[in-house]
Design a protein around this motif. Structure first.
Motif, mmCIF file in Angstrom:
data_model
loop_
_atom_site.group_PDB
_atom_site.id
_atom_site.type_symbol
_atom_site.label_atom_id
_atom_site.label_comp_id
_atom_site.label_asym_id
_atom_site.label_seq_id
_atom_site.Cartn_x
_atom_site.Cartn_y
_atom_site.Cartn_z
ATOM 1 N N ASN A 98 19.624 -7.722 15.176
ATOM 2 C CA ASN A 98 20.728 -7.016 15.554
ATOM 3 C C ASN A 98 20.822 -5.828 14.498
ATOM 4 O OD1 ASN A 98 23.272 -6.001 15.898
ATOM 5 N ND2 ASN A 98 24.076 -7.808 16.572
ATOM 6 N N THR A 99 20.309 -4.691 14.952
ATOM 7 C CA THR A 99 19.985 -3.339 14.260
ATOM 8 C C THR A 99 21.331 -2.920 13.734
ATOM 9 O OG1 THR A 99 18.047 -2.820 15.090
ATOM 10 C CG2 THR A 99 19.310 -1.126 14.037
ATOM 11 N N ASN A 100 22.579 -2.940 14.688
ATOM 12 C CA ASN A 100 23.704 -2.451 14.324
ATOM 13 C C ASN A 100 24.478 -3.555 13.222
ATOM 14 O OD1 ASN A 100 23.739 -0.253 16.150
ATOM 15 N ND2 ASN A 100 24.315 -1.847 17.837
ATOM 16 N N TYR A 101 24.125 -4.978 13.188
ATOM 17 C CA TYR A 101 24.837 -5.673 12.273
ATOM 18 C C TYR A 101 24.126 -5.348 10.810
ATOM 19 C CZ TYR A 101 26.605 -9.835 10.000
ATOM 20 O OH TYR A 101 27.156 -10.828 9.175
ATOM 21 N N ARG A 102 22.673 -5.207 11.051
ATOM 22 C CA ARG A 102 22.159 -4.988 9.740
ATOM 23 C C ARG A 102 22.747 -3.541 8.837
ATOM 24 N NH1 ARG A 102 17.021 -5.682 12.188
ATOM 25 N NH2 ARG A 102 16.631 -3.643 11.876
ATOM 26 N N LYS A 103 22.864 -2.744 9.816
ATOM 27 C CA LYS A 103 23.595 -1.407 9.141
ATOM 28 C C LYS A 103 24.758 -1.831 8.600
ATOM 29 C CE LYS A 103 21.546 1.717 12.548
ATOM 30 N NZ LYS A 103 21.699 2.826 13.479
ATOM 31 N N LEU A 104 25.576 -2.533 9.203
ATOM 32 C CA LEU A 104 26.966 -2.601 8.665
ATOM 33 C C LEU A 104 26.730 -3.553 7.265
ATOM 34 C CD1 LEU A 104 29.054 -4.042 11.748
ATOM 35 C CD2 LEU A 104 29.295 -2.074 10.219
ATOM 36 N N ILE A 105 25.756 -4.554 7.274
ATOM 37 C CA ILE A 105 25.656 -5.182 5.958
ATOM 38 C C ILE A 105 25.090 -4.440 4.878
ATOM 39 C CG2 ILE A 105 24.246 -7.280 5.218
ATOM 40 C CD1 ILE A 105 26.619 -7.951 6.843
ATOM 41 N N GLN A 107 25.617 -1.432 4.390
ATOM 42 C CA GLN A 107 26.605 -0.625 3.840
ATOM 43 C C GLN A 107 27.629 -1.208 2.876
ATOM 44 O OE1 GLN A 107 27.295 2.454 4.209
ATOM 45 N NE2 GLN A 107 26.470 3.440 6.277
ATOM 46 N N LEU A 108 27.803 -2.707 3.235
ATOM 47 C CA LEU A 108 28.782 -3.385 2.088
ATOM 48 C C LEU A 108 27.760 -3.686 0.917
ATOM 49 C CD1 LEU A 108 29.978 -6.200 4.822
ATOM 50 C CD2 LEU A 108 31.450 -4.130 3.754
ATOM 51 N N PHE A 109 26.380 -3.991 1.181
ATOM 52 C CA PHE A 109 26.026 -4.153 0.073
ATOM 53 C C PHE A 109 25.737 -2.930 -0.805
ATOM 54 C CE2 PHE A 109 21.635 -4.659 -2.116
ATOM 55 C CZ PHE A 109 21.898 -5.972 -2.786
ATOM 56 N N LEU A 115 29.860 -0.530 -6.932
ATOM 57 C CA LEU A 115 30.805 -1.056 -7.727
ATOM 58 C C LEU A 115 30.268 -1.988 -8.993
ATOM 59 C CD1 LEU A 115 33.292 -2.608 -5.131
ATOM 60 C CD2 LEU A 115 33.745 -0.595 -6.630
ATOM 61 N N TYR A 116 29.286 -2.417 -8.645
ATOM 62 C CA TYR A 116 28.631 -3.337 -9.842
ATOM 63 C C TYR A 116 28.119 -2.503 -10.959
ATOM 64 C CZ TYR A 116 25.409 -6.562 -12.064
ATOM 65 O OH TYR A 116 24.758 -7.379 -13.160
ATOM 66 N N GLY A 117 27.634 -1.151 -10.596
ATOM 67 C CA GLY A 117 26.901 -0.106 -11.559
ATOM 68 C C GLY A 117 28.205 0.503 -12.256
ATOM 69 N N TYR A 118 29.338 0.385 -11.959
ATOM 70 C CA TYR A 118 30.276 0.901 -12.698
ATOM 71 C C TYR A 118 31.066 -0.239 -13.662
ATOM 72 C CZ TYR A 118 29.968 5.663 -10.996
ATOM 73 O OH TYR A 118 29.387 6.864 -10.942
#
Length: 155
Positions: A98-105, A107-109, A115-118
């Motif tokens: 699922n390419t669309n789902y992979r794109k969402l994941i 983005q979240l990642f 956030l982790y970098g800061y």
């Protein structure tokens, strides 16, 4: 800064435990350290969250306990190994098909990495409160969109 346990769904912790035990048998502390290592120190389950899930997995017959040198050692049963293989297969197929789902994941990642970098660059409480409000609003928007989609499919 560690992720808040309440935000990690119980099912995710179950899978993290099965994942840790898929490599080898471990005692509870090793399971916690294995999960912490997988998250690069950002998340480590507390004993108070780990033990109830371990008990649940034992009741379901997915893991079993042996005593070694007065320590409880947890290991996957055959049913647990099968459950882990099934879950791993489902995750792989979901991400690969699922390419669309992979794109969402993705983005979240990317947001989590940002956030982790800061995490150690600022201790500004107001900044964290603002970011938290943005994420809460985002989650609310996502839930509303999903609920709207669900309702339109039911009609």
């Amino acid at each position: 800064m560690r992720m808040n346990l309440e935000r990690l769904r119980r099912g995710a912790l179950r899978m993290l435990i099965l994942d840790a035990l898929s490599d080898r048998s471990m005692h509870a502390y090793e399971i916690m350290k294995s999960i912490e290592k997988k998250f690069g120190g950002v998340y480590k389950p507390s004993p108070g969250s780990l033990y109830p899930v371990l008990k649940s997995l034992i009741r379901e017959g997915l893991i079993e306990v042996e005593m070694r040198e007065d320590k409880k050692i947890y290991k996957l049963t055959e049913a647990g190994k099968a459950k882990w293989r099934e879950a791993k297969s489902n995750v792989k197929s979901l991400f690969s098909s699922n390419t669309n789902y992979r794109k969402l994941i993705s983005q979240l990642f990317d947001i989590s990495l940002l956030l982790y970098g800061y995490r150690e660059k600022t201790s500004d409480q107001i900044l964290y409160e603002r970011l938290n409000r943005v994420l809460e609003e985002c989650r609310g928007n996502v839930e509303a969109i999903l609920e709207e989609s669900k309702q339109s499919k039911e009609e």
